[in-house]
Scaffold this motif. Structure first.
Motif, mmCIF file in Angstrom:
data_model
loop_
_atom_site.group_PDB
_atom_site.id
_atom_site.type_symbol
_atom_site.label_atom_id
_atom_site.label_comp_id
_atom_site.label_asym_id
_atom_site.label_seq_id
_atom_site.Cartn_x
_atom_site.Cartn_y
_atom_site.Cartn_z
ATOM 1 N N MET A 1 0.847 -1.182 0.000
ATOM 2 C CA MET A 1 0.000 0.000 0.000
ATOM 3 C C MET A 1 0.894 1.247 0.000
ATOM 4 S SD MET A 1 -3.036 0.812 2.606
ATOM 5 C CE MET A 1 -4.115 2.138 2.286
ATOM 6 N N PRO A 2 0.625 2.200 -0.888
ATOM 7 C CA PRO A 2 1.471 3.387 -0.947
ATOM 8 C C PRO A 2 1.334 4.251 0.309
ATOM 9 C CG PRO A 2 -0.184 3.421 -2.698
ATOM 10 C CD PRO A 2 -0.392 2.185 -1.905
ATOM 11 N N THR A 3 2.405 4.976 0.611
ATOM 12 C CA THR A 3 2.395 5.890 1.746
ATOM 13 C C THR A 3 1.528 7.103 1.419
ATOM 14 O OG1 THR A 3 4.306 7.104 0.921
ATOM 15 C CG2 THR A 3 4.752 5.203 2.375
ATOM 16 N N PRO A 4 1.114 7.862 2.442
ATOM 17 C CA PRO A 4 0.367 9.101 2.159
ATOM 18 C C PRO A 4 1.149 10.043 1.241
ATOM 19 C CG PRO A 4 0.157 8.540 4.472
ATOM 20 C CD PRO A 4 1.156 7.585 3.884
ATOM 21 N N ARG A 5 2.462 10.151 1.444
ATOM 22 C CA ARG A 5 3.297 11.015 0.612
ATOM 23 C C ARG A 5 3.212 10.600 -0.860
ATOM 24 N NH1 ARG A 5 7.582 10.087 3.195
ATOM 25 N NH2 ARG A 5 8.171 8.271 2.014
ATOM 26 N N GLU A 6 3.367 9.302 -1.127
ATOM 27 C CA GLU A 6 3.306 8.807 -2.502
ATOM 28 C C GLU A 6 1.902 8.980 -3.092
ATOM 29 O OE1 GLU A 6 4.284 7.336 -6.162
ATOM 30 O OE2 GLU A 6 5.578 8.091 -4.581
ATOM 31 N N THR A 7 0.891 8.728 -2.303
ATOM 32 C CA THR A 7 -0.489 8.897 -2.758
ATOM 33 C C THR A 7 -0.763 10.345 -3.154
ATOM 34 O OG1 THR A 7 -1.174 7.084 -1.319
ATOM 35 C CG2 THR A 7 -2.911 8.545 -2.113
ATOM 36 N N VAL A 51 5.420 17.841 15.269
ATOM 37 C CA VAL A 51 4.927 16.593 15.844
ATOM 38 C C VAL A 51 3.940 16.899 16.960
ATOM 39 C CG1 VAL A 51 5.599 14.441 16.989
ATOM 40 C CG2 VAL A 51 7.131 15.486 15.314
ATOM 41 N N THR A 52 2.810 16.209 16.931
ATOM 42 C CA THR A 52 1.880 16.223 18.060
ATOM 43 C C THR A 52 1.881 14.819 18.652
ATOM 44 O OG1 THR A 52 0.000 15.787 16.601
ATOM 45 C CG2 THR A 52 0.423 18.085 17.163
ATOM 46 N N LEU A 53 1.672 14.737 19.967
ATOM 47 C CA LEU A 53 1.863 13.455 20.641
ATOM 48 C C LEU A 53 0.590 12.676 20.958
ATOM 49 C CD1 LEU A 53 4.727 14.514 23.050
ATOM 50 C CD2 LEU A 53 4.893 13.257 20.902
ATOM 51 N N ARG A 57 1.196 12.320 15.570
ATOM 52 C CA ARG A 57 1.031 12.724 14.169
ATOM 53 C C ARG A 57 2.219 13.580 13.756
ATOM 54 N NH1 ARG A 57 -2.356 10.059 11.232
ATOM 55 N NH2 ARG A 57 -2.770 11.819 9.909
ATOM 56 N N TYR A 58 2.654 13.397 12.525
ATOM 57 C CA TYR A 58 3.725 14.189 11.922
ATOM 58 C C TYR A 58 3.076 15.084 10.873
ATOM 59 C CZ TYR A 58 6.686 10.726 14.153
ATOM 60 O OH TYR A 58 7.294 9.911 15.073
ATOM 61 N N ALA A 135 0.822 9.318 10.502
ATOM 62 C CA ALA A 135 1.136 8.710 11.794
ATOM 63 C C ALA A 135 2.569 8.201 11.865
ATOM 64 C CB ALA A 135 0.161 7.579 12.081
ATOM 65 N N ASP A 136 3.241 8.099 10.715
ATOM 66 C CA ASP A 136 4.587 7.531 10.674
ATOM 67 C C ASP A 136 5.389 8.285 9.614
ATOM 68 O OD1 ASP A 136 6.881 5.998 10.360
ATOM 69 O OD2 ASP A 136 5.822 4.100 10.170
ATOM 70 N N PRO A 137 6.574 8.804 9.952
ATOM 71 C CA PRO A 137 7.337 9.548 8.952
ATOM 72 C C PRO A 137 7.812 8.694 7.780
ATOM 73 C CG PRO A 137 8.637 9.250 10.941
ATOM 74 C CD PRO A 137 7.261 8.744 11.228
#
Length: 139
Positions: A1-7, A51-53, A57-58, A135-137
């Motif tokens: 599954m592609p990452t949000p960045r790639e999507t 970053v929020t904890l 979230r990044y 949620a993940d860098p």
């Protein structure tokens, strides 16, 4: 599954494909510029996230780039038309269908480039800032 960045980058490239210019992603500049102009989407830099904890979230302000190139006698008009089309594409859907929080294109800094034995080129890099959270860098 592609990452949000790639999507997100894939969605931006898909929007550029609707323009009359040839739109590529991550390719080298070809030897010939197509009649309608050329756009090359570069993935760019995601930069340092905020970053929020809770929840973790990044939040990125990812700077992608669109290289816009036209050639020919009417290159000033063609360049203006092409960059206006990019602007209209970005403002038509600033969230890329809900994938981003916000998409913002910055003004180009065009320059004319002489080409030996051919018509000069008019080109610019157009920065596009993609605001999104994940949620993940790496994910």
């Amino acid at each position: 599954m592609p990452t949000p960045r790639e999507t997100i980058l894939t969605a931006l490239h898909a929007r550029l494909l609707a323009l009359p210019a040839t739109a590529l992603r991550g390719e080298v500049l070809p030897e010939r510029v197509p009649t309608g102009g050329l756009l090359i989407l570069r993935d760019g830099e995601p930069g340092e996230p905020e970053v929020t904890l809770s929840p973790l979230r990044y939040h990125y302000q990812h700077r992608a780039e669109i290289e816009a190139v036209v050639q020919g006698a009417d290159r000033d008009v063609a360049f203006d038309t092409l960059t206006a089309g990019i602007g209209e594409t970005v403002t038509a859907d600033r969230t890329l269908g809900g994938l981003c929080d916000w998409v913002e294109a910055e003004a180009p800094r065009p320059l004319d480039l002489p080409v030996e034995g051919a018509a000069p080129l008019k080109a610019a890099v157009i920065p596009v800032v993609l605001h999104y959270s994940t949620a993940d860098p790496l994910g």
